[in-house]
Motif scaffolding. Structure first.
Motif, PDB file in Angstrom:
ATOM      1  N   ILE A 176      -3.157 -22.525  22.090  1.00  0.00           N
ATOM      2  CA  ILE A 176      -2.349 -23.686  21.702  1.00  0.00           C
ATOM      3  C   ILE A 176      -2.166 -23.742  20.180  1.00  0.00           C
ATOM      4  CG2 ILE A 176      -4.042 -25.540  21.323  1.00  0.00           C
ATOM      5  CD1 ILE A 176      -2.443 -27.120  23.481  1.00  0.00           C
ATOM      6  N   ARG A 177      -3.073 -23.108  19.449  1.00  0.00           N
ATOM      7  CA  ARG A 177      -3.003 -23.114  17.984  1.00  0.00           C
ATOM      8  C   ARG A 177      -2.043 -22.060  17.443  1.00  0.00           C
ATOM      9  NH1 ARG A 177      -9.287 -22.704  17.322  1.00  0.00           N
ATOM     10  NH2 ARG A 177      -8.665 -21.438  15.570  1.00  0.00           N
ATOM     11  N   ARG A 178      -1.549 -21.197  18.300  1.00  0.00           N
ATOM     12  CA  ARG A 178      -0.646 -20.121  17.861  1.00  0.00           C
ATOM     13  C   ARG A 178       0.767 -20.642  17.657  1.00  0.00           C
ATOM     14  NH1 ARG A 178      -2.050 -14.801  18.606  1.00  0.00           N
ATOM     15  NH2 ARG A 178       0.150 -14.350  18.857  1.00  0.00           N
ATOM     16  N   LYS A 179       1.460 -20.044  16.714  1.00  0.00           N
ATOM     17  CA  LYS A 179       2.862 -20.368  16.463  1.00  0.00           C
ATOM     18  C   LYS A 179       3.701 -20.046  17.703  1.00  0.00           C
ATOM     19  CE  LYS A 179       6.313 -18.755  13.205  1.00  0.00           C
ATOM     20  NZ  LYS A 179       6.470 -17.957  11.987  1.00  0.00           N
ATOM     21  N   HIS A 180       3.449 -18.879  18.292  1.00  0.00           N
ATOM     22  CA  HIS A 180       4.123 -18.462  19.529  1.00  0.00           C
ATOM     23  C   HIS A 180       3.042 -18.225  20.581  1.00  0.00           C
ATOM     24  CE1 HIS A 180       7.769 -17.862  17.219  1.00  0.00           C
ATOM     25  NE2 HIS A 180       7.088 -17.101  16.376  1.00  0.00           N
ATOM     26  N   PRO A 181       2.784 -19.209  21.441  1.00  0.00           N
ATOM     27  CA  PRO A 181       1.730 -19.025  22.448  1.00  0.00           C
ATOM     28  C   PRO A 181       2.001 -17.818  23.348  1.00  0.00           C
ATOM     29  CG  PRO A 181       2.370 -21.323  22.308  1.00  0.00           C
ATOM     30  CD  PRO A 181       3.371 -20.549  21.487  1.00  0.00           C
ATOM     31  N   ILE A 182       0.923 -17.167  23.746  1.00  0.00           N
ATOM     32  CA  ILE A 182       0.983 -16.018  24.639  1.00  0.00           C
ATOM     33  C   ILE A 182       1.047 -16.554  26.079  1.00  0.00           C
ATOM     34  CG2 ILE A 182      -0.252 -13.939  25.411  1.00  0.00           C
ATOM     35  CD1 ILE A 182       0.698 -13.872  22.432  1.00  0.00           C
ATOM     36  N   THR A 183       1.926 -15.980  26.889  1.00  0.00           N
ATOM     37  CA  THR A 183       2.038 -16.372  28.296  1.00  0.00           C
ATOM     38  C   THR A 183       0.925 -15.706  29.091  1.00  0.00           C
ATOM     39  OG1 THR A 183       4.431 -16.494  28.054  1.00  0.00           O
ATOM     40  CG2 THR A 183       3.580 -16.373  30.308  1.00  0.00           C
ATOM     41  N   LEU A 184       0.261 -16.486  29.937  1.00  0.00           N
ATOM     42  CA  LEU A 184      -0.814 -15.955  30.779  1.00  0.00           C
ATOM     43  C   LEU A 184      -0.406 -16.105  32.237  1.00  0.00           C
ATOM     44  CD1 LEU A 184      -3.771 -14.842  30.808  1.00  0.00           C
ATOM     45  CD2 LEU A 184      -4.489 -17.192  31.132  1.00  0.00           C
ATOM     46  N   ILE A 185      -0.404 -14.994  32.960  1.00  0.00           N
ATOM     47  CA  ILE A 185      -0.064 -14.994  34.387  1.00  0.00           C
ATOM     48  C   ILE A 185      -1.305 -14.554  35.149  1.00  0.00           C
ATOM     49  CG2 ILE A 185       1.404 -13.971  36.175  1.00  0.00           C
ATOM     50  CD1 ILE A 185       3.411 -13.373  33.788  1.00  0.00           C
ATOM     51  N   ASN A 186      -1.761 -15.393  36.080  1.00  0.00           N
ATOM     52  CA  ASN A 186      -2.965 -15.078  36.848  1.00  0.00           C
ATOM     53  C   ASN A 186      -2.573 -14.738  38.278  1.00  0.00           C
ATOM     54  OD1 ASN A 186      -5.424 -14.915  38.083  1.00  0.00           O
ATOM     55  ND2 ASN A 186      -6.192 -16.883  37.369  1.00  0.00           N
ATOM     56  N   ASN A 187      -2.691 -13.460  38.641  1.00  0.00           N
ATOM     57  CA  ASN A 187      -2.338 -12.992  39.981  1.00  0.00           C
ATOM     58  C   ASN A 187      -3.537 -12.434  40.743  1.00  0.00           C
ATOM     59  OD1 ASN A 187       0.400 -13.554  39.754  1.00  0.00           O
ATOM     60  ND2 ASN A 187       0.853 -11.584  38.808  1.00  0.00           N
ATOM     61  N   ILE A 188      -4.735 -12.959  40.503  1.00  0.00           N
ATOM     62  CA  ILE A 188      -5.904 -12.443  41.228  1.00  0.00           C
ATOM     63  C   ILE A 188      -5.763 -12.809  42.708  1.00  0.00           C
ATOM     64  CG2 ILE A 188      -8.397 -12.619  41.560  1.00  0.00           C
ATOM     65  CD1 ILE A 188      -8.723 -13.056  38.633  1.00  0.00           C
ATOM     66  N   ASP A 189      -6.038 -11.842  43.554  1.00  0.00           N
ATOM     67  CA  ASP A 189      -5.974 -12.067  44.995  1.00  0.00           C
ATOM     68  C   ASP A 189      -6.989 -13.147  45.396  1.00  0.00           C
ATOM     69  OD1 ASP A 189      -6.881 -11.335  47.934  1.00  0.00           O
ATOM     70  OD2 ASP A 189      -4.876 -10.496  47.621  1.00  0.00           O
ATOM     71  N   ASN A 190      -6.535 -14.100  46.205  1.00  0.00           N
ATOM     72  CA  ASN A 190      -7.387 -15.224  46.629  1.00  0.00           C
ATOM     73  C   ASN A 190      -8.666 -14.778  47.326  1.00  0.00           C
ATOM     74  OD1 ASN A 190      -5.723 -17.191  45.581  1.00  0.00           O
ATOM     75  ND2 ASN A 190      -4.582 -17.471  47.481  1.00  0.00           N
ATOM     76  N   SER A 191      -8.627 -13.633  47.988  1.00  0.00           N
ATOM     77  CA  SER A 191      -9.818 -13.158  48.711  1.00  0.00           C
ATOM     78  C   SER A 191     -10.973 -12.836  47.763  1.00  0.00           C
ATOM     79  CB  SER A 191      -9.473 -11.928  49.544  1.00  0.00           C
ATOM     80  OG  SER A 191      -9.156 -10.840  48.700  1.00  0.00           O
ATOM     81  N   LEU A 192     -10.673 -12.644  46.470  1.00  0.00           N
ATOM     82  CA  LEU A 192     -11.735 -12.310  45.499  1.00  0.00           C
ATOM     83  C   LEU A 192     -12.336 -13.538  44.828  1.00  0.00           C
ATOM     84  CD1 LEU A 192     -10.322  -9.186  43.626  1.00  0.00           C
ATOM     85  CD2 LEU A 192     -12.210  -9.266  45.245  1.00  0.00           C
ATOM     86  N   LEU A 193     -11.672 -14.669  44.913  1.00  0.00           N
ATOM     87  CA  LEU A 193     -12.065 -15.835  44.113  1.00  0.00           C
ATOM     88  C   LEU A 193     -13.494 -16.306  44.377  1.00  0.00           C
ATOM     89  CD1 LEU A 193      -8.748 -17.877  44.027  1.00  0.00           C
ATOM     90  CD2 LEU A 193      -9.668 -16.310  42.301  1.00  0.00           C
ATOM     91  N   SER A 194     -13.981 -16.146  45.598  1.00  0.00           N
ATOM     92  CA  SER A 194     -15.328 -16.622  45.921  1.00  0.00           C
ATOM     93  C   SER A 194     -16.403 -15.553  45.725  1.00  0.00           C
ATOM     94  CB  SER A 194     -15.373 -17.153  47.354  1.00  0.00           C
ATOM     95  OG  SER A 194     -15.065 -16.104  48.248  1.00  0.00           O
ATOM     96  N   VAL A 195     -16.006 -14.350  45.323  1.00  0.00           N
ATOM     97  CA  VAL A 195     -16.973 -13.273  45.072  1.00  0.00           C
ATOM     98  C   VAL A 195     -17.849 -13.654  43.872  1.00  0.00           C
ATOM     99  CG1 VAL A 195     -17.210 -10.864  44.288  1.00  0.00           C
ATOM    100  CG2 VAL A 195     -15.532 -11.456  46.056  1.00  0.00           C
ATOM    101  N   GLN A 196     -19.162 -13.446  44.035  1.00  0.00           N
ATOM    102  CA  GLN A 196     -20.077 -13.766  42.937  1.00  0.00           C
ATOM    103  C   GLN A 196     -20.000 -12.700  41.842  1.00  0.00           C
ATOM    104  OE1 GLN A 196     -24.069 -14.612  44.483  1.00  0.00           O
ATOM    105  NE2 GLN A 196     -23.537 -16.750  44.102  1.00  0.00           N
TER     106      GLN A 196
END
Length: 160
Positions: free
Chosen positions: A22-42
């Motif tokens: 948010i402090r950047r003059k031109h913020p970097i775009t972040l795209i999160n495409n992690i597969d949902n099946s991995l989200l609960s992996v420890q």
């Protein structure tokens, strides 16, 4: 050992990224495409935040705009997360040096220089899971970099 889930650790990393971004003059775009099946992996805590911090620090100059994409590769036994940027990339000499540091197993030889976050995460993954786990880097100067983070979906059996 402090464990988290991929979702929890990634959420913390993205929150941190957003605060810095948010402090950047031109913020970097972040795209999160992690597969949902991995989200609960420890996973170990604090895997993704140092990597995203490194990307912001090294891939984009202050005036650059760009994109970071977080994605996953399907694998039966391993969690494989890729953080790819379209930033400046890494020249071949520096890339060879970083790759050599990632192969180093003596912690004392790694305490100097930059990329400590990257090397720390790599070493922690190798020590906790096994030598096949850790970080791989693919980069092409002027085109960007991919950091591949690899670890087991199953935590090692605790030694009592």
């Amino acid at each position: 050992v402090h464990l988290s889930t991929i979702k929890q650790d990634m959420d913390c990393a993205i929150e941190y990224f957003n605060v810095i971004n948010i402090r950047r003059k031109h913020p970097i775009t972040l795209i999160n495409n992690i597969d949902n099946s991995l989200l609960s992996v420890q996973c170990l805590k604090m895997i993704f935040q140092p990597i995203l911090e490194n990307v912001l620090k090294h891939a984009f100059s202050v005036d650059d705009s760009g994109t970071i994409t977080i994605s996953s590769i399907t694998d039966e036994k391993k969690a494989i997360i890729e953080i790819t940027d379209n930033g400046c990339g890494i020249n071949e000499d520096k890339l060879s040096l970083i790759k050599a540091q990632l192969e180093e197993s003596d912690l004392n030889k790694l305490q100097k220089g930059e990329h400590i976050g990257l090397l720390n995460v790599n070493m922690r993954l190798k020590l906790y899971y096994n030598k096949e786990c850790g970080i791989e880097i693919i980069s092409k100067e002027s085109f960007g970099t991919t950091i591949r983070i690899i670890f087991e979906k199953e935590a090692p059996a605790s030694e009592n």
